[in-house]
Scaffold this motif. Structure first.
Motif, PDB file in Angstrom:
ATOM      1  N   GLU A 100       0.830  -1.201   0.000  1.00 48.09           N
ATOM      2  CA  GLU A 100       0.000   0.000   0.000  1.00 48.09           C
ATOM      3  C   GLU A 100       0.861   1.246   0.000  1.00 48.09           C
ATOM      4  N   LYS A 101       0.515   2.190  -0.855  1.00 50.72           N
ATOM      5  CA  LYS A 101       1.262   3.434  -0.951  1.00 50.72           C
ATOM      6  C   LYS A 101       0.816   4.400   0.150  1.00 50.72           C
ATOM      7  N   PRO A 102       1.724   5.262   0.622  1.00 54.05           N
ATOM      8  CA  PRO A 102       1.360   6.220   1.678  1.00 54.05           C
ATOM      9  C   PRO A 102       0.363   7.260   1.182  1.00 54.05           C
ATOM     10  N   ALA A 103      -0.481   7.719   2.095  1.00 53.22           N
ATOM     11  CA  ALA A 103      -1.509   8.702   1.758  1.00 53.22           C
ATOM     12  C   ALA A 103      -1.306   9.978   2.562  1.00 53.22           C
ATOM     13  N   PHE A 104      -1.743  11.097   2.002  1.00 54.63           N
ATOM     14  CA  PHE A 104      -1.637  12.383   2.690  1.00 54.63           C
ATOM     15  C   PHE A 104      -2.686  12.532   3.792  1.00 54.63           C
ATOM     16  N   GLY A 105      -3.802  11.862   3.646  1.00 52.27           N
ATOM     17  CA  GLY A 105      -4.870  11.997   4.631  1.00 52.27           C
ATOM     18  C   GLY A 105      -6.224  11.994   3.950  1.00 52.27           C
ATOM     19  N   LYS A 106      -7.270  11.873   4.729  1.00 59.37           N
ATOM     20  CA  LYS A 106      -8.629  11.797   4.209  1.00 59.37           C
ATOM     21  C   LYS A 106      -9.118  13.174   3.770  1.00 59.37           C
ATOM     22  N   ILE A 107     -10.003  13.175   2.782  1.00 56.19           N
ATOM     23  CA  ILE A 107     -10.541  14.436   2.276  1.00 56.19           C
ATOM     24  C   ILE A 107     -12.060  14.469   2.409  1.00 56.19           C
ATOM     25  N   PHE A 108     -12.596  15.671   2.353  1.00 49.16           N
ATOM     26  CA  PHE A 108     -14.041  15.868   2.463  1.00 49.16           C
ATOM     27  C   PHE A 108     -14.757  15.331   1.223  1.00 49.16           C
ATOM     28  N   ASN A 109     -15.883  14.698   1.427  1.00 52.41           N
ATOM     29  CA  ASN A 109     -16.690  14.136   0.353  1.00 52.41           C
ATOM     30  C   ASN A 109     -17.430  15.243  -0.405  1.00 52.41           C
ATOM     31  N   GLU A 110     -17.180  15.342  -1.710  1.00 58.06           N
ATOM     32  CA  GLU A 110     -17.825  16.358  -2.545  1.00 58.06           C
ATOM     33  C   GLU A 110     -18.831  15.735  -3.520  1.00 58.06           C
ATOM     34  N   SER A 111     -19.438  14.628  -3.121  1.00 54.25           N
ATOM     35  CA  SER A 111     -20.323  13.903  -4.039  1.00 54.25           C
ATOM     36  C   SER A 111     -21.574  14.685  -4.434  1.00 54.25           C
ATOM     37  N   GLY A 112     -21.913  15.739  -3.703  1.00 54.73           N
ATOM     38  CA  GLY A 112     -23.079  16.549  -4.045  1.00 54.73           C
ATOM     39  C   GLY A 112     -22.778  17.664  -5.027  1.00 54.73           C
ATOM     40  N   ASN A 113     -21.694  17.520  -5.793  1.00 56.98           N
ATOM     41  CA  ASN A 113     -21.250  18.600  -6.679  1.00 56.98           C
ATOM     42  C   ASN A 113     -21.966  18.635  -8.036  1.00 56.98           C
ATOM     43  N   GLY A 114     -22.843  17.681  -8.282  1.00 55.30           N
ATOM     44  CA  GLY A 114     -23.575  17.664  -9.546  1.00 55.30           C
ATOM     45  C   GLY A 114     -22.980  16.731 -10.590  1.00 55.30           C
ATOM     46  N   LEU A 115     -21.730  16.308 -10.397  1.00 52.39           N
ATOM     47  CA  LEU A 115     -21.126  15.344 -11.310  1.00 52.39           C
ATOM     48  C   LEU A 115     -21.620  13.945 -10.966  1.00 52.39           C
ATOM     49  N   LYS A 116     -21.929  13.171 -11.992  1.00 53.31           N
ATOM     50  CA  LYS A 116     -22.520  11.853 -11.783  1.00 53.31           C
ATOM     51  C   LYS A 116     -21.504  10.740 -12.061  1.00 53.31           C
ATOM     52  N   ASN A 117     -21.809   9.578 -11.507  1.00 53.93           N
ATOM     53  CA  ASN A 117     -20.976   8.404 -11.755  1.00 53.93           C
ATOM     54  C   ASN A 117     -21.443   7.707 -13.033  1.00 53.93           C
TER      55      ASN A 117
END
Length: 203
Positions: A100-117
């Motif tokens: 596993e590669k090192p990570a900078f840290g967790k980020i805020f979820n921006e899933s409500g930004n209007g972009l869809k999966n």
């Protein structure tokens, strides 16, 4: 009055200059093409090249976070460790030895930004905690409506493929199997490698 105007202009100049200087000093990805709301990256993989346009206007935290890993060359020689037909091609978290590669840290979820999966959009992977994304990402290989926000948090889409669709189509067709060593399903039998990622000049 003139003195007051001079002081106001000086303060304004000082604040704007200081803000610019501090922005350049930041190491959160916001300093990478800071005036470009749609930066593009080129992913060189073992199966071909993919160009992705990121959407900083809708997902600034996520895009800056992704660009930080790109800038640090932290995605080089990582693998796409999870490939599920008609669902996702996921990678960015492990090297070719499955470390596993090192990570900078967790980020805020921006899933409500209007972009869809939707098909060929790039999205941040995460754990059950909605704000647990760090460095892993995936490409949607179908219109994954179930990953969009509803009553619960969704998964943050932050860009879309503009070139290299055929590369992802080849990736999603590779043979996968259960890996008993790590207890993972959907692992490619032959590794699919993300050789490097580079930020392209603004268009």
């Amino acid at each position: 009055m003139l003195r007051t105007m001079f002081i106001a202009i000086f303060v304004s100049f000082f604040v704007s200059t200081s803000t610019s200087i501090f922005a350049k000093d930041k190491d959160d990805g916001s300093n990478i093409q800071p005036d470009n709301y749609y930066p593009r990256v080129k992913m060189v993989t073992s199966m071909g090249d993919i160009i992705v346009e990121l959407d900083r206007s809708r997902a600034p935290i996520t895009v800056n976070n992704f660009l930080r890993y790109v800038d640090k060359r932290s995605y080089e020689d990582t693998i796409f460790h999870r490939i599920v037909p008609d669902f996702v091609v996921q990678g960015g978290g492990y090297d070719t030895q499955f470390i596993e590669k090192p990570a900078f840290g967790k980020i805020f979820n921006e899933s409500g930004n209007g972009l869809k999966n939707v098909m060929y959009n790039i999205t941040m992977a995460r754990q059950k905690d909605p704000h647990s994304a760090t460095r892993q990402f995936f490409f949607n290989m179908s219109n994954n409506d179930s990953l969009d926000p509803g009553r619960d948090w969704g998964y943050t889409a932050f860009g879309s493929v503009v070139e290299g669709y055929e590369v992802l189509d080849k990736m999603v067709a590779v043979k996968t199997d259960f890996d008993p060593k790590y207890g993972w399903s959907d692992v490619p039998v032959e590794q699919v490698i993300l050789i490097k990622v580079m930020v392209l000049p603004p268009v």
